[in-house]
Scaffold this motif. Structure first.
Motif, short mmCIF file in Angstrom:
data_model
loop_
_atom_site.label_atom_id
_atom_site.label_comp_id
_atom_site.label_asym_id
_atom_site.label_seq_id
_atom_site.Cartn_x
_atom_site.Cartn_y
_atom_site.Cartn_z
N ALA A 39 38.21 -26.84 35.66
CA ALA A 39 38.51 -25.75 35.19
C ALA A 39 37.92 -24.98 36.02
CB ALA A 39 38.09 -25.73 33.40
N ALA A 40 36.64 -24.51 36.36
CA ALA A 40 36.03 -23.33 37.14
C ALA A 40 36.50 -23.47 38.19
CB ALA A 40 34.53 -23.41 37.09
N LEU A 41 37.26 -24.19 39.59
CA LEU A 41 37.96 -24.37 40.80
C LEU A 41 39.40 -23.89 40.15
CD1 LEU A 41 36.21 -27.96 42.08
CD2 LEU A 41 35.87 -25.56 43.14
N PRO A 198 27.08 -27.93 35.49
CA PRO A 198 27.17 -26.42 35.51
C PRO A 198 26.35 -25.13 35.75
CG PRO A 198 28.60 -26.87 33.69
CD PRO A 198 28.04 -28.31 34.02
N LEU A 199 25.45 -25.82 34.80
CA LEU A 199 23.90 -25.02 35.25
C LEU A 199 23.71 -24.70 36.82
CD1 LEU A 199 21.44 -23.66 33.44
CD2 LEU A 199 19.94 -25.43 33.51
N ILE A 200 23.71 -25.46 37.83
CA ILE A 200 23.56 -25.77 39.25
C ILE A 200 23.88 -24.76 39.89
CG2 ILE A 200 23.18 -26.82 41.37
CD1 ILE A 200 23.60 -29.93 39.84
N MET A 265 32.83 -15.35 34.49
CA MET A 265 31.73 -16.94 34.54
C MET A 265 32.80 -17.22 34.87
SD MET A 265 28.87 -16.61 31.55
CE MET A 265 27.93 -14.88 32.03
N LEU A 266 33.07 -18.65 36.12
CA LEU A 266 33.69 -19.80 36.03
C LEU A 266 32.90 -21.03 35.89
CD1 LEU A 266 35.46 -18.84 39.21
CD2 LEU A 266 36.40 -18.88 37.15
N PRO A 267 31.47 -21.32 35.73
CA PRO A 267 30.98 -22.13 34.89
C PRO A 267 30.83 -21.97 33.27
CG PRO A 267 29.48 -21.49 36.46
CD PRO A 267 30.70 -20.16 36.17
N ALA A 268 31.39 -20.94 32.78
CA ALA A 268 31.49 -21.40 30.92
C ALA A 268 32.19 -22.31 31.23
CB ALA A 268 31.36 -19.90 30.64
N LEU A 269 33.11 -21.48 31.14
CA LEU A 269 35.25 -22.61 31.60
C LEU A 269 34.67 -24.20 31.32
CD1 LEU A 269 37.39 -20.20 33.69
CD2 LEU A 269 36.93 -19.95 30.94
N ALA A 270 33.82 -24.53 32.73
CA ALA A 270 33.15 -26.07 32.43
C ALA A 270 32.60 -26.57 31.17
CB ALA A 270 32.59 -26.43 33.97
#
Length: 320
Positions: A39-41, A198-200, A265-270
């Motif tokens: 999702a983020a990618l 995704p926290l990484i 904030m792409l990680p939020a989508l993951a």
């Protein structure tokens, strides 16, 4: 408004791809078809057609596949614990740096097998397939986008943050401490997802790549936004079950949220689609996400304070 430079086509392509992948998983009855970081990618690729991911489709395929293979190998031989977590995370970071890849969201692909006890080679195969599909779509999308505009890729309206006084060594040290603290919290509470994959990426962007972090101007909002997208993912699965409909609900709402709040904030989508691969999702999931991201925000505040004190010290010496 030029349709090619609006956010709608990129968002639409992201939703289309994730729903197709989710639907395919339902069709073949295999949970490993769904890779949350996709999702983020995908959103990053389609929203920035001239960005480092969209212009390197081979890396978008190769980097997550190699880190997934590494994580699967570790998870197949070691139980969840400090040694395995360190091997998965450090090994995946080393892979990204060795390949000189800009695709840092590939790192969670190397940690996810350990967190979710994935020991099937199908996981690696489907990540290769999912990212290959993204790569092909991105090539076609980029050609369409280039055919109608000479403008640069769609990006954040804000420029890079000012230079930060903290050294790279200090930043990487804080990054490592944050992940260690998140692991400790997860171990003490028994809620493994406090150190969610995704926290990484969130910690890396927030603490290491401070000058280019897309959400630097909204850093304190990080836990709230991530908790909201986690709640959307939980509610989507609770209402519709896993599959394309819940993916569409959670991901579309999360895309709208980061657009309205001006946080790329792409990680939020993951985070919004992780419930698709969880055996059970409840209220603990958003709280776990909030706890992990709060540790990152607290560390960023300490880094900023340290940098401010350093700057004042230099200024005072100069004045003398």
């Amino acid at each position: 408004m030029n349709f090619r430079t609006s956010p709608l086509p990129g968002a639409g392509m992201t939703l289309f791809l994730l729903c197709v992948v989710s639907g395919m998983g339902k069709l073949v009855h295999n949970d490993y078809t769904f890779f949350p970081e996709l999702a983020a990618l995908a959103y990053g690729v389609f929203m920035r057609p001239a960005g480092p991911w969209a212009t390197a489709p081979l890396m978008v395929v190769a980097t997550p596949t190699v880190t997934a293979l590494w994580g699967f190998t570790v998870a197949s031989h070691l139980p969840y614990g400090i040694p395995a977590a360190c091997l998965c995370i450090a090994g995946s970071i080393l892979v990204v740096r060795t390949m000189k890849s800009a695709v840092f969201p590939a790192v969670p692909a190397g940690f996810l097998p350990l967190v979710f006890n994935v020991t099937s080679a199908h996981y690696v195969a489907f990540i290769a397939f999912d990212t290959a599909l993204l790569g092909l779509l991105s090539i076609a999308y980029r050609r369409w986008w280039q055919s109608g505009t000479a403008a640069p890729g769609i990006a954040s309206r804000r420029g890079p943050a000012p230079a930060h006084a903290s050294s790279k060594t200090v930043r990487w040290g804080v990054f490592s401490i944050v992940l260690a603290l998140a692991y400790l919290l997860a171990d003490l509470t028994g809620v493994r997802l406090i150190l969610f994959p995704p926290l990484i990426v969130i910690a890396y962007e927030t603490l290491v790549r401070i000058e280019t972090c897309p959400w630097s101007h909204r850093c304190t909002w990080l836990p709230l936004i991530c908790m909201v997208t986690a709640t959307l993912g939980w509610c989507g699965v609770d209402l519709f079950g896993t599959g394309p409909l819940s993916v569409l609900f959670a991901l579309a709402a999360s895309i709208l949220l980061i657009h309205v709040t001006d946080t790329f904030m792409l990680p939020a989508l993951a985070i919004s689609v992780i419930p698709q691969i969880m055996h059970h999702t409840d209220w603990k999931y958003p709280l776990a996400i909030g706890a992990g991201t709060s540790v990152v925000v607290a560390a960023r505040s300490m880094l900023d304070t340290h940098a401010s004190l350093q700057s004042r010290s230099v200024s005072n010496r100069t004045a003398e």
